[in-house]
Design an enzyme around this catalytic site. Structure first.
Site, PDB file in Angstrom:
ATOM      1  N   ASP A 257       0.838  -1.202   0.000  1.00  0.00           N
ATOM      2  CA  ASP A 257       0.000   0.000   0.000  1.00  0.00           C
ATOM      3  C   ASP A 257       0.872   1.251   0.000  1.00  0.00           C
ATOM      4  OD1 ASP A 257      -2.071  -1.687   0.109  1.00  0.00           O
ATOM      5  OD2 ASP A 257      -2.768  -1.115   2.125  1.00  0.00           O
TER       6      ASP A 257
ATOM      7  N   PHE B  25       2.288   1.952  -3.335  1.00  0.00           N
ATOM      8  CA  PHE B  25       1.231   2.472  -4.205  1.00  0.00           C
ATOM      9  C   PHE B  25       0.974   3.953  -3.900  1.00  0.00           C
ATOM     10  CE2 PHE B  25      -3.136   3.480  -5.311  1.00  0.00           C
ATOM     11  CZ  PHE B  25      -3.226   2.985  -6.602  1.00  0.00           C
ATOM     12  N   ASP B  26       0.844   4.275  -2.599  1.00  0.00           N
ATOM     13  CA  ASP B  26       0.590   5.666  -2.202  1.00  0.00           C
ATOM     14  C   ASP B  26       1.707   6.588  -2.669  1.00  0.00           C
ATOM     15  OD1 ASP B  26      -1.750   4.953  -1.108  1.00  0.00           O
ATOM     16  OD2 ASP B  26      -1.048   4.932   0.978  1.00  0.00           O
TER      17      ASP B  26
ATOM     18  N   SER C 292     -34.910  -4.380 -20.366  1.00  0.00           N
ATOM     19  CA  SER C 292     -34.891  -5.118 -19.116  1.00  0.00           C
ATOM     20  C   SER C 292     -35.035  -6.610 -19.459  1.00  0.00           C
ATOM     21  CB  SER C 292     -36.013  -4.504 -18.304  1.00  0.00           C
ATOM     22  OG  SER C 292     -36.614  -5.380 -17.537  1.00  0.00           O
TER      23      SER C 292
ATOM     24  N   GLU D 188     -25.303 -16.444 -15.777  1.00  0.00           N
ATOM     25  CA  GLU D 188     -24.557 -15.446 -14.997  1.00  0.00           C
ATOM     26  C   GLU D 188     -25.348 -15.116 -13.746  1.00  0.00           C
ATOM     27  OE1 GLU D 188     -24.366 -12.106 -17.595  1.00  0.00           O
ATOM     28  OE2 GLU D 188     -23.253 -13.204 -19.107  1.00  0.00           O
TER      29      GLU D 188
ATOM     30  N   LYS E 118     -27.307 -12.664 -11.287  1.00  0.00           N
ATOM     31  CA  LYS E 118     -28.053 -11.418 -11.483  1.00  0.00           C
ATOM     32  C   LYS E 118     -27.717 -10.518 -10.291  1.00  0.00           C
ATOM     33  CE  LYS E 118     -32.514  -9.657 -12.888  1.00  0.00           C
ATOM     34  NZ  LYS E 118     -32.527  -8.511 -12.014  1.00  0.00           N
TER      35      LYS E 118
ATOM     36  N   ASP F  50     -27.500  -7.502  -7.787  1.00  0.00           N
ATOM     37  CA  ASP F  50     -28.588  -6.626  -7.362  1.00  0.00           C
ATOM     38  C   ASP F  50     -28.046  -5.231  -7.073  1.00  0.00           C
ATOM     39  OD1 ASP F  50     -31.139  -6.006  -6.825  1.00  0.00           O
ATOM     40  OD2 ASP F  50     -31.221  -6.942  -4.849  1.00  0.00           O
TER      41      ASP F  50
ATOM     42  N   ARG G 246     -29.417   4.047 -16.704  1.00  0.00           N
ATOM     43  CA  ARG G 246     -30.440   3.440 -17.553  1.00  0.00           C
ATOM     44  C   ARG G 246     -31.497   4.471 -17.965  1.00  0.00           C
ATOM     45  NH1 ARG G 246     -35.199   0.255 -17.074  1.00  0.00           N
ATOM     46  NH2 ARG G 246     -35.150  -1.344 -18.679  1.00  0.00           N
TER      47      ARG G 246
ATOM     48  N   TYR H  78     -21.313  -7.348 -17.767  1.00  0.00           N
ATOM     49  CA  TYR H  78     -21.963  -8.554 -18.297  1.00  0.00           C
ATOM     50  C   TYR H  78     -22.398  -8.450 -19.747  1.00  0.00           C
ATOM     51  CZ  TYR H  78     -25.842  -5.714 -16.523  1.00  0.00           C
ATOM     52  OH  TYR H  78     -26.681  -4.690 -16.239  1.00  0.00           O
TER      53      TYR H  78
ATOM     54  N   LYS I  10     -28.649 -16.607 -20.820  1.00  0.00           N
ATOM     55  CA  LYS I  10     -28.569 -15.945 -22.123  1.00  0.00           C
ATOM     56  C   LYS I  10     -28.206 -16.964 -23.202  1.00  0.00           C
ATOM     57  CE  LYS I  10     -26.855 -11.767 -19.921  1.00  0.00           C
ATOM     58  NZ  LYS I  10     -25.729 -10.872 -19.660  1.00  0.00           N
TER      59      LYS I  10
ATOM     60  N   LYS J 214     -35.649 -15.634 -11.061  1.00  0.00           N
ATOM     61  CA  LYS J 214     -35.653 -14.949  -9.765  1.00  0.00           C
ATOM     62  C   LYS J 214     -35.780 -15.970  -8.645  1.00  0.00           C
ATOM     63  CE  LYS J 214     -36.005 -10.446 -10.652  1.00  0.00           C
ATOM     64  NZ  LYS J 214     -36.854  -9.630  -9.908  1.00  0.00           N
TER      65      LYS J 214
ATOM     66  N   CYS K 219     -60.619  12.638   3.960  1.00  0.00           N
ATOM     67  CA  CYS K 219     -59.279  12.729   3.385  1.00  0.00           C
ATOM     68  C   CYS K 219     -58.278  13.230   4.439  1.00  0.00           C
ATOM     69  CB  CYS K 219     -59.297  13.682   2.185  1.00  0.00           C
ATOM     70  SG  CYS K 219     -57.645  14.012   1.552  1.00  0.00           S
TER      71      CYS K 219
ATOM     72  N   CYS L  46     -57.216  16.973   3.175  1.00  0.00           N
ATOM     73  CA  CYS L  46     -58.107  18.141   3.103  1.00  0.00           C
ATOM     74  C   CYS L  46     -59.403  17.954   3.875  1.00  0.00           C
ATOM     75  CB  CYS L  46     -58.408  18.474   1.645  1.00  0.00           C
ATOM     76  SG  CYS L  46     -59.403  17.220   0.831  1.00  0.00           S
TER      77      CYS L  46
ATOM     78  N   CYS M 164     -60.330  10.668  -2.810  1.00  0.00           N
ATOM     79  CA  CYS M 164     -60.659  12.036  -2.434  1.00  0.00           C
ATOM     80  C   CYS M 164     -60.975  12.746  -3.746  1.00  0.00           C
ATOM     81  CB  CYS M 164     -59.458  12.701  -1.754  1.00  0.00           C
ATOM     82  SG  CYS M 164     -59.639  14.493  -1.655  1.00  0.00           S
TER      83      CYS M 164
ATOM     84  N   CYS N 229     -57.627  19.541  -3.302  1.00  0.00           N
ATOM     85  CA  CYS N 229     -56.931  18.888  -2.186  1.00  0.00           C
ATOM     86  C   CYS N 229     -55.420  19.126  -2.341  1.00  0.00           C
ATOM     87  CB  CYS N 229     -57.234  17.390  -2.205  1.00  0.00           C
ATOM     88  SG  CYS N 229     -56.183  16.450  -1.089  1.00  0.00           S
TER      89      CYS N 229
HETATM   90  S1  IVH Z   1     -28.225  -8.620 -19.038  1.00  0.00           S
HETATM   91  C1  IVH Z   1     -31.031  -6.892 -22.407  1.00  0.00           C
HETATM   92  N1  IVH Z   1     -26.911  -9.704 -17.089  1.00  0.00           N
HETATM   93  O1  IVH Z   1     -30.852  -6.934 -14.319  1.00  0.00           O
HETATM   94  C2  IVH Z   1     -30.871  -7.068 -20.934  1.00  0.00           C
HETATM   95  N2  IVH Z   1     -28.465  -7.979 -16.552  1.00  0.00           N
HETATM   96  O2  IVH Z   1     -33.733  -7.142 -14.947  1.00  0.00           O
HETATM   97  C3  IVH Z   1     -29.459  -6.973 -20.545  1.00  0.00           C
HETATM   98  N3  IVH Z   1     -28.544  -7.419 -14.176  1.00  0.00           N
HETATM   99  O3  IVH Z   1     -31.158  -4.023 -16.241  1.00  0.00           O
HETATM  100  C4  IVH Z   1     -29.252  -7.256 -19.125  1.00  0.00           C
HETATM  101  N4  IVH Z   1     -27.025  -8.857 -13.504  1.00  0.00           N
HETATM  102  O4  IVH Z   1     -29.388  -4.061 -14.398  1.00  0.00           O
HETATM  103  C5  IVH Z   1     -27.842  -8.793 -17.431  1.00  0.00           C
HETATM  104  N5  IVH Z   1     -25.650 -10.745 -15.463  1.00  0.00           N
HETATM  105  C6  IVH Z   1     -26.545  -9.837 -15.804  1.00  0.00           C
HETATM  106  C7  IVH Z   1     -27.159  -9.004 -14.850  1.00  0.00           C
HETATM  107  C8  IVH Z   1     -28.128  -8.084 -15.262  1.00  0.00           C
HETATM  108  C9  IVH Z   1     -27.855  -7.896 -13.133  1.00  0.00           C
HETATM  109  C10 IVH Z   1     -29.581  -6.375 -14.092  1.00  0.00           C
HETATM  110  C11 IVH Z   1     -29.438  -5.265 -15.104  1.00  0.00           C
HETATM  111  C12 IVH Z   1     -30.701  -5.299 -15.912  1.00  0.00           C
HETATM  112  C13 IVH Z   1     -31.650  -5.991 -14.987  1.00  0.00           C
HETATM  113  C14 IVH Z   1     -32.739  -6.653 -15.778  1.00  0.00           C
END
Ligand code: IVH
Length: 664
Positions: A31, A34-35, A80, A109, A111, A113, A132, A220, A283, A307, A402, A405, A420, A425
């Protein structure tokens, strides 16, 4: 050594160590070493400001403060993913894919969050970082993105001259907990969960604050006219060689039963990961297959999100409060005894409407079951009736006045909600103003809900039409607004007058009239006067317009106050009829154009407009019928190749303007 050379060398050296540390998770220097390198670079950059570079690794600590982010069109829309929740859903997806493709190979892959980001690199340099947004346009948050340690500012290796790379920005569980600990120490509100923290952080105005948040990013997807491979897996893996962080959890599956096996394995180990995931993304691997499957208006047909099953818990319902929406709908909200669910402390949950409470017979002091899926807002899914103490749990009686109001609430038998109906209001009016200025409606930036509240209280903004009567002298004296903010707000209000009829119609906030319906109505009736006079039968004759929408429109136009507001808006110059694009000349009639690259004297949308206004047509891909390919900097190589193959003339932007004597 020549200072410029020294600066370049140091930048490259530091980038290399950032890459090893943040992308490859191993460090080859201490470190301290690097610094020392970083401090040496900072010193030289301060001494020789002429060699300043936005993409220098010294910018990783942040520095710039922006007032507003500029919005840009996504070159490829940010769609999406459609969701699946069971093995059967995955088998159905496979069946749909197999209708078009024999033996599809899949990539699985995680997903992640967090919040998605779309980065543009031109000649190996980060040039844009778009959120987005609405999927079509996003905000450029590049100054914040530069501070994320694992995101490269300059690439290595043999990358395409121009490409877009997309990924998810998130905050690791450990970093999130540390952040909250330090906020607690400093008497700041704690963040509720990692996902919201990540998405809030990238829109902060002070990039130094973003740098402190320890954001991470996994990539991704890559989009370009010159992809290195014709399959998704290799393309993504390749990105690591250019400097991007790719998750190790990326798998090739020969068939859907392998996918299902993998999904089950990851489901079991997901809680051990250092970051949160809410599912798996599946995919189709081959890019040709992806192109063959194509897209719906919202999702790619070649991918699906699986999911994970929701997590649930139980807690006490302490009280019920009520919110008034912009349409007057009253939403009951549950105030809960705080409880931890999927890493988030839950204190409140929506109870939706009167019918929902009634059907489940939810009572204050009950113990209720809570579920949280991928969605942010938890749901109350049931009541633990056996645990009910009838002495303290009385049948819940819905309010009849309400809360804003105090006027009488109304409920029709066929509706689940109480409403309402007082046009004045205060909460409804302020809600309708917030909707009117929102991004998808009139897109007026700079007016937050607190400013609207203040303007309402001062009597300056009592309905949406008052927006167009605001003036600088009135605004400048308000305690919250500085001169620059006032100018920005007034500019945004003035610009909003350019919005087409369909946007204005959506912005009016008529119940059940969403964006798509507003568009349909605007194009069918063409003019607000015709729409306002349309009968129930005229309305339901229109495609996609049913009884509910027709009744809502008739009700809206029968209220005198609404007609007064519309008249005021017309006087202010808003568009209440369909205006066909003005045709300025027909010099480009019968000519078909494709445009590609980054233009210097004009942005791409305006160039397209000029072509259309002068009678020309635009398409996205080159065919035999294309008259010209107009190119800027870094045009798509496949476009050039196709144009050459089909003998389509290629012209540069200035040649286009001089050839047709057009002004840019
Ligand atoms: S592919 C055409 N790959 O999930 C869609 N999305 O519900 C391309 N996300 O908007 C998305 N991990 O923000 C893709 N391995 C992954 C992902 C991923 C998280 C999110 C991304 C997307 C949302 C869709």
């Amino acid at each position: 050594m020549d200072p410029q050379k020294k600066i370049d060398l140091l930048r490259k050296e530091i980038e290399k160590h950032n890459y090893y540390y943040y992308v490859k998770d191993k460090s080859i220097i201490t470190d301290l070493e690097f610094d020392n390198l970083l401090n040496e670079l900072i010193k030289l950059e301060n001494k020789y400001p002429e060699f300043f570079d936005d993409n220098s690794p010294t910018n990783k600590v942040g520095g710039s403060v922006v007032n507003s982010f500029t919005s840009h069109e996504h070159e490829y829309p940010m769609l999406s993913l459609s969701n699946s929740y069971s093995e059967q859903d995955l088998l159905d997806f496979d069946k749909r894919v197999k209708k078009e493709i024999e033996n599809p190979e899949y990539v699985c892959e995680l997903k992640f969050d967090g919040v998605s980001i779309s980065l543009e690199y031109i000649n190996g340099k980060l040039s844009k970082a778009l959120t987005r947004g609405d999927g079509k346009r996003g905000d450029d948050v590049i100054s914040n993105i530069r501070t994320i340690k694992s995101i490269p500012l300059n690439l290595f290796g043999n990358y395409p001259s121009k490409f877009i790379i997309r990924g998810e920005i998130f905050i690791k569980k450990h970093d999130f907990n540390e952040l909250n600990l330090s906020r607690k120490k400093n008497n700041l509100d704690e963040f509720s969960n990692p996902r919201n923290t990540a998405s809030g952080s990238i829109k902060l105005q002070d990039s130094r604050e973003v740098a402190k948040r320890k954001l991470s990013c996994f990539f991704y997807s890559i989009l370009s006219d010159e992809l290195p491979f014709n399959n998704h897996y290799e393309n993504v893996i390749q990105c690591e060689n250019w400097g991007f962080k790719i998750s190790n959890d990326i798998y090739l599956s020969k068939n859907i039963s392998d996918v299902i096996k993998l999904v089950n394995i990851i489901d079991k180990k997901k809680n051990e990961l250092p970051y949160e995931i809410d599912g798996i993304v599946i995919k189709v691997n081959s890019i040709n297959h992806q192109n063959k499957l194509g897209y719906t208006s919202k999702f790619p047909r070649w991918a699906i999100a699986y999911k994970f099953k929701t997590q649930s818990t139980k807690t006490k319902l302490n009280s019920i409060s009520f919110q008034v929406g912009r349409t007057g709908a009253i939403t009951p909200v549950a105030n809960l005894k705080p409880v931890l669910l999927s890493g988030t402390i839950i204190k409140r949950a929506s109870l939706h409407n009167f019918d929902y409470i009634n059907k489940l017979d939810i009572r204050v002091n009950d113990y209720v079951f809570l579920e949280k899926g991928g969605e942010i807002i938890p749901k109350i899914t049931g009541v633990d009736y056996e645990n009910r103490d009838s002495d303290i749990c009385e049948k819940f009686i819905f309010i009849d006045k309400c809360p804003s109001c105090n006027s009488n609430l109304e409920k029709k038998d066929d509706e689940a909600n109480y409403y309402c109906n007082n046009e004045h209001c205060p909460t409804k009016v302020k809600g309708s103003i917030e909707h009117f200025i929102s991004r998808k409606a009139m897109n007026i930036d700079g007016l937050g809900s607190e400013t609207i509240d203040l303007l309402y209280k001062k009597g300056l903004l009592l309905n949406i039409s008052d927006l167009y009567k605001l003036n600088k002298n009135e605004l400048i004296v308000l305690e919250r607004l500085g001169e620059k903010s006032v100018d920005n707000i007034l500019f945004a209000i003035e610009e909003s007058k350019k919005n087409p009829f369909e946007k204005v119609l959506y912005a009016l906030g008529i119940r059940h009239i969403g964006e798509t319906v507003a568009k349909k109505l605007a194009h069918t009736f063409k003019n607000i006067n015709i729409l306002a006079k349309a009968s129930f039968d005229d309305l339901v004759e229109t495609d996609e317009i049913g009884d509910k929408i027709a009744n809502s429109l008739i009700k809206y136009f029968s209220v005198k106050n609404n007609l007064i507001i519309i008249n005021e808006l017309i006087k202010s110059g808003l568009s209440f009829k369909i205006v066909n694009k003005e045709v300025k000349s027909n010099i480009l009639t019968n000519k078909l154009f494709v445009v590609s690259g980054v233009f210097e004297s004009i942005n791409r949308e305006n160039l397209k407009n000029i072509i259309i206004e002068n009678g020309g047509k635009i398409t996205n891909s080159i065919s035999k019928k294309t008259s010209y390919l107009v190119i800027g900097k870094n045009p798509g190589p496949s476009k050039i190749k196709n144009a050459e193959k089909l003998n389509v003339q290629i012209i540069k932007e200035y040649e286009f303007f001089t050839k047709y004597k057009l002004k840019n």
